[in-house]
Scaffold this motif. Structure first.
Motif, mmCIF file in Angstrom:
data_model
loop_
_atom_site.group_PDB
_atom_site.id
_atom_site.type_symbol
_atom_site.label_atom_id
_atom_site.label_comp_id
_atom_site.label_asym_id
_atom_site.label_seq_id
_atom_site.Cartn_x
_atom_site.Cartn_y
_atom_site.Cartn_z
ATOM 1 N N GLN A 39 0.780 -0.975 0.234
ATOM 2 C CA GLN A 39 -0.282 -0.021 0.152
ATOM 3 C C GLN A 39 0.895 0.860 0.084
ATOM 4 N N VAL A 40 2.421 1.565 0.576
ATOM 5 C CA VAL A 40 2.607 2.534 0.547
ATOM 6 C C VAL A 40 3.709 3.001 -0.726
ATOM 7 N N ARG A 46 1.788 10.603 -3.472
ATOM 8 C CA ARG A 46 0.502 11.483 -3.858
ATOM 9 C C ARG A 46 -0.044 11.334 -2.067
ATOM 10 N N TRP A 47 0.202 10.552 -0.764
ATOM 11 C CA TRP A 47 -0.558 10.858 0.009
ATOM 12 C C TRP A 47 1.006 10.392 1.380
ATOM 13 N N ILE A 254 -8.429 1.070 -2.414
ATOM 14 C CA ILE A 254 -8.440 1.667 -1.212
ATOM 15 C C ILE A 254 -8.030 3.047 -2.185
ATOM 16 N N GLU A 255 -7.369 3.196 -3.910
ATOM 17 C CA GLU A 255 -7.180 4.357 -4.642
ATOM 18 C C GLU A 255 -8.135 5.005 -4.574
ATOM 19 N N LEU A 258 -9.696 6.328 -0.969
ATOM 20 C CA LEU A 258 -9.185 7.866 -1.634
ATOM 21 C C LEU A 258 -9.439 9.277 -2.230
ATOM 22 N N ALA A 259 -9.652 8.279 -3.744
ATOM 23 C CA ALA A 259 -9.929 9.515 -4.601
ATOM 24 C C ALA A 259 -10.916 10.084 -4.197
ATOM 25 N N GLY A 260 -12.401 9.663 -3.252
ATOM 26 C CA GLY A 260 -13.436 9.874 -3.366
ATOM 27 C C GLY A 260 -13.223 11.072 -1.978
ATOM 28 N N LEU A 261 -12.390 11.083 -1.449
ATOM 29 C CA LEU A 261 -12.836 12.022 0.104
ATOM 30 C C LEU A 261 -13.017 12.997 -0.582
#
Length: 262
Positions: A39-40, A46-47, A254-255, A258-261
């Motif tokens: 995940q990292v 980007r995060w 997950i991506e 996160l993009a939808g946040l």
């Protein structure tokens, strides 16, 4: 070694840095920060990705371990974020990491932007399964971890036939008895927070392997239903550590979340 002396603990952590929004990953029982490497690798740049070792585990472990709860671990997480100057973060947790992330959302809601909950649950352990797990832990602590027991733990956590299992089995053999028993006691004595899930208002992604031998998919469905703003992603063929063994499915989920946040 990056160590944060916070909340009475010396917490080992890794931080990719950067100016992007923060996500902090909390590992499962007898795992460590390295279980989130896929995940990292996918998100860094980007995060701002933070991983850490919880009480009794890997770089945070010591020769002693005072009794603690997952509320204490939630306080550790909050203190680590404060140490790093992070006001709000997405909390991502696998199994035990989900237990403490949910409790952090209850006790420190102001720091939680969203939740990613991987192969975890809100309730307590099944008493029948717990009895067997405690017997295994006691044998491990008193006699060492045999290859046979390591294979049992592999099945519970990693599923069958995953190529990366030997490295984790080697790590498990280095865990000190005090940490085996102390961390198992914390797992066994946790409370049921199912009635409080409605208090958690942030968006949540629930990710669960359909071959999870530790926490059934039905419990993930219960968790998803209890959270006011949650979505469930089922990972076909994945066991308990779906993010580690099946990142090709978990990472895109997950991506997207996160993009939808926004």
């Amino acid at each position: 070694m990056p160590i944060a002396a916070v909340n009475g603990q010396n917490i080992y952590y890794e931080d990719t840095g950067g100016t992007g929004p923060a996500i902090i990953f909390s590992h499962g029982l007898f795992m460590d920060h390295a279980m989130f490497a896929p995940q990292v690798e996918a998100l860094k740049g980007r995060w701002r990705c933070i991983t850490w070792d919880e009480r009794g585990h890997a770089g945070t472990a010591s020769d002693t371990l005072a009794p603690f709860s997952y509320y204490d671990s939630a306080d550790d997480l909050a203190a680590l974020l404060k140490h790093l100057g992070i006001e709000r973060a997405v909390l991502a947790g696998m199994s035990q990491g989900g237990f403490l992330s949910l409790r952090c959302a209850l006790t420190h809601p102001q720091i939680v932007r969203a939740l990613v909950l991987i192969d975890t649950q809100a309730g307590q352990e099944d008493p029948n399964a717990l009895e067997g797990h405690m017997q295994l832990a006691n044998t491990w602590a008193t006699q060492g971890l045999s290859d046979e027991m390591a294979g049992i733990i592999e099945h519970i956590i990693l599923g069958e036939g995953w190529a990366g299992a030997p490295a984790w089995k080697a790590k498990w053999k280095t865990i000190k008895p005090v940490n085996v028993l102390g961390c198992m006691q914390t797992l066994a004595s946790r409370d049921d927070i199912t009635p409080r899930l409605g208090e958690i208002k942030v968006p949540a992604l629930v990710v669960h392997g359909d071959a999870d031998a530790a926490i059934s998919l039905d419990l993930a469905k219960t968790l998803t239903a209890g959270l006011p703003d949650a979505q469930l992603v089922v990972v076909p063929g994945a066991g308990h550590a779906a993010n580690l063994t099946h990142p090709q499915v978990v990472n895109p989920a997950i991506e997207r979340f996160l993009a939808g946040l926004g």
